[in-house]
Design an enzyme around this catalytic site. Structure first.
Site, mmCIF file in Angstrom:
data_model
loop_
_atom_site.group_PDB
_atom_site.id
_atom_site.type_symbol
_atom_site.label_atom_id
_atom_site.label_comp_id
_atom_site.label_asym_id
_atom_site.label_seq_id
_atom_site.Cartn_x
_atom_site.Cartn_y
_atom_site.Cartn_z
ATOM 1 N N ASP A 71 2.248 0.061 -3.835
ATOM 2 C CA ASP A 71 1.488 -0.895 -4.254
ATOM 3 C C ASP A 71 0.126 -0.349 -4.659
ATOM 4 O O ASP A 71 -0.921 -1.166 -4.781
ATOM 5 C CB ASP A 71 1.457 -2.058 -3.284
ATOM 6 C CG ASP A 71 1.255 -1.331 -1.810
ATOM 7 O OD1 ASP A 71 0.853 -0.264 -1.851
ATOM 8 O OD2 ASP A 71 1.229 -2.191 -0.714
ATOM 9 N N LYS A 96 -9.433 0.357 10.417
ATOM 10 C CA LYS A 96 -9.986 -1.190 10.328
ATOM 11 C C LYS A 96 -11.409 -0.957 11.134
ATOM 12 O O LYS A 96 -11.272 -2.154 12.249
ATOM 13 C CB LYS A 96 -8.960 -2.132 10.788
ATOM 14 C CG LYS A 96 -7.952 -2.192 9.814
ATOM 15 C CD LYS A 96 -7.013 -3.250 10.232
ATOM 16 C CE LYS A 96 -5.626 -3.304 9.184
ATOM 17 N NZ LYS A 96 -5.132 -2.227 8.834
ATOM 18 N N ASP A 132 -5.096 -2.060 -4.139
ATOM 19 C CA ASP A 132 -4.196 -1.754 -3.217
ATOM 20 C C ASP A 132 -3.575 -3.452 -3.374
ATOM 21 O O ASP A 132 -4.226 -4.439 -3.035
ATOM 22 C CB ASP A 132 -4.750 -1.861 -1.822
ATOM 23 C CG ASP A 132 -3.668 -2.341 -0.621
ATOM 24 O OD1 ASP A 132 -2.340 -2.504 -1.129
ATOM 25 O OD2 ASP A 132 -4.262 -2.489 0.404
HETATM 26 P P1 GTP Z 1 2.817 -6.688 3.529
HETATM 27 O O1 GTP Z 1 3.839 -7.224 4.425
HETATM 28 O O2 GTP Z 1 2.157 -7.997 2.780
HETATM 29 O O3 GTP Z 1 1.668 -6.044 4.482
HETATM 30 O O4 GTP Z 1 3.356 -5.658 2.737
HETATM 31 P P2 GTP Z 1 4.122 -4.346 2.902
HETATM 32 O O5 GTP Z 1 5.321 -4.711 3.523
HETATM 33 O O6 GTP Z 1 4.504 -3.750 1.629
HETATM 34 O O7 GTP Z 1 3.082 -3.243 3.864
HETATM 35 P P3 GTP Z 1 1.888 -2.402 3.414
HETATM 36 O O8 GTP Z 1 1.121 -2.877 2.139
HETATM 37 O O9 GTP Z 1 1.118 -2.027 4.329
HETATM 38 O O10 GTP Z 1 2.884 -1.105 3.129
HETATM 39 C C1 GTP Z 1 2.204 0.030 2.526
HETATM 40 C C2 GTP Z 1 3.341 0.893 1.779
HETATM 41 O O11 GTP Z 1 4.326 1.225 2.686
HETATM 42 C C3 GTP Z 1 4.132 -0.032 0.652
HETATM 43 O O12 GTP Z 1 4.179 0.917 -0.306
HETATM 44 C C4 GTP Z 1 5.212 -0.397 1.603
HETATM 45 O O13 GTP Z 1 6.231 -0.806 0.433
HETATM 46 C C5 GTP Z 1 5.666 0.702 2.213
HETATM 47 N N1 GTP Z 1 6.194 0.214 3.739
HETATM 48 C C6 GTP Z 1 5.796 -0.334 4.501
HETATM 49 N N2 GTP Z 1 6.545 -0.450 5.649
HETATM 50 C C7 GTP Z 1 7.696 0.369 5.318
HETATM 51 C C8 GTP Z 1 8.832 0.692 5.890
HETATM 52 O O14 GTP Z 1 9.468 0.183 7.093
HETATM 53 N N3 GTP Z 1 9.724 1.658 5.449
HETATM 54 C C9 GTP Z 1 9.395 2.261 4.011
HETATM 55 N N4 GTP Z 1 10.556 2.912 3.382
HETATM 56 N N5 GTP Z 1 8.219 1.665 3.486
HETATM 57 C C10 GTP Z 1 7.508 0.850 3.927
#
Ligand code: GTP
Length: 324
Positions: A104, A155, A213
């Site tokens: 993202d 943070k 982001d």
């Molecule tokens: P929010 O639920 O809105 O916080 O979004 P998110 O689930 O994408 O969380 P965040 O933006 O913190 O994640 C950062 C990156 O890590 C993104 O590219 C997510 O797709 C990825 N990510 C987060 N959790 C996991 C997971 O459990 N497994 C994998 N494979 N990728 C993850």
């Protein structure tokens, strides 16, 4: 070199759209967010491994139907393993070193140069950093000589922030860091593993240019403006038969005669914008219908949603098949 892209998150901050569509497939400036992320990879990357979880089947089907220049393999998780567990789960056959990308992050970044910088430092990893005015929501790097990262503060309050350079979600790691990720459970790579790697040499790679982001509605629309301004949203202008300024990016068949468009709009496939309606600074996903004289601004509109004639939709996120 190979690349792991973390694609497994739930995208909760983009609900209700992400109930139907994984965040990475939301179109931004004319193509899914994931494809803008892949565009950053150097052309000689051997393979892209998508560490998937939430809506893994939809992602696998989409990348199969819309191939990119690199071979792409998806490795799903049965349950969310976090960023560390996800990369470990996807690590079979990995190169040494490898790219690790969040899915993202919409940015301008020269990953070929980053690879050279990583090789020159000879450390265990190189993390792209971006300078922000307010580092509070992020992981903030303390930098020593030669941009070696000496600490990460998650943070922080402004008075505790060691710098304004934050983890940009793009990194290069030596393959053996995978062995430091505990197996069989969810692991946050940034919080649980990276601090223990700093003593072995992790370096910052400072990004210039733009970075966002794109995890919230406001940021996804900001990222869309950045991409359009960087000419990554296609030729610009407005669709044939429409009025206004644009740029508008279209992704397939649409109907927009006598509609008007302000700047920064993406139209998915089979979108209808009726005469007299106005759209600006928005994303209308596949099958959206906007009625006559309606006004859509600053909004992310999920697939199949309908906006009635003369209605105003400003600063909203509408889920799949919503009516407004
Ligand atoms: P929010 O639920 O809105 O916080 O979004 P998110 O689930 O994408 O969380 P965040 O933006 O913190 O994640 C950062 C990156 O890590 C993104 O590219 C997510 O797709 C990825 N990510 C987060 N959790 C996991 C997971 O459990 N497994 C994998 N494979 N990728 C993850």
């Amino acid at each position: 070199m190979k690349a792991i892209v973390l694609v497994g998150g739930f995208g909760t901050r983009l609900r209700p759209v992400t109930y139907a569509v994984p965040k990475q497939l939301i179109p931004v400036a004319g193509k899914p967010m994931l494809y803008h992320v892949l565009d950053l990879l150097p052309p000689d990357v051997e393979e892209v491994v998508l560490a998937t979880g939430y809506k893994a089947d939809l992602l696998a089907a989409y990348v199969k139907a819309h191939p990119v220049r690199w071979p792409v393999r998806t490795v799903p998780e049965a349950e969310p393993l976090g960023t560390g567990g996800g990369m470990r789960n996807a690590s079979a056959g990995l190169s040494d070193p490898f790219f690790l990308l969040n899915s993202d992050v919409l940015a301008s970044a020269d990953l070929g140069r980053m690879r050279s910088v990583h090789a020159a430092h000879g450390g265990v990893g190189t993390m792209a950093l971006y300078e922000v005015d307010d580092p509070r929501p992020y992981g903030v790097a303390a930098l020593g000589s030669g941009d070696r990262i000496t600490a990460f503060v998650e943070k922080p309050e402004p008075k505790d922030a060691p710098s304004r350079w934050i983890n940009a979600g793009i990194a290069i790691w030596r393959r053996d860091v995978i062995d430091r990720v505990p197996a069989g459970r969810a692991v946050s790579f940034e919080r649980e593993v990276v601090p223990g790697l700093l003593a072995e040499g992790v370096y910052g790679f400072r990004l210039s240019g733009y970075w966002e982001d794109a995890g919230t509605p406001e940021r996804i629309l900001h990222a869309q403006r950045l991409l359009f301004d960087d000419h990554r949203g296609g030729p610009g202008g407005v669709p044939p038969g429409a009025r206004g300024t644009g740029p508008v990016a279209t992704m397939g068949a649409f109907s927009a005669r006598e509609a008007s468009f302000g700047p920064y709009v993406t139209l998915g496939e089979h979108v209808t914008v009726e005469p007299g309606a106005h759209v600006e600074n928005s994303i209308l996903m596949d099958g959206v219908a906007v009625g006559r004289e309606a006004h859509v601004e600053g909004s992310v509109v999920g697939p199949g949603a309908r906006i009635r004639a003369t209605h105003r939709v400003v600063g909203q996120v509408l889920g799949e098949d919503a009516e407004a």
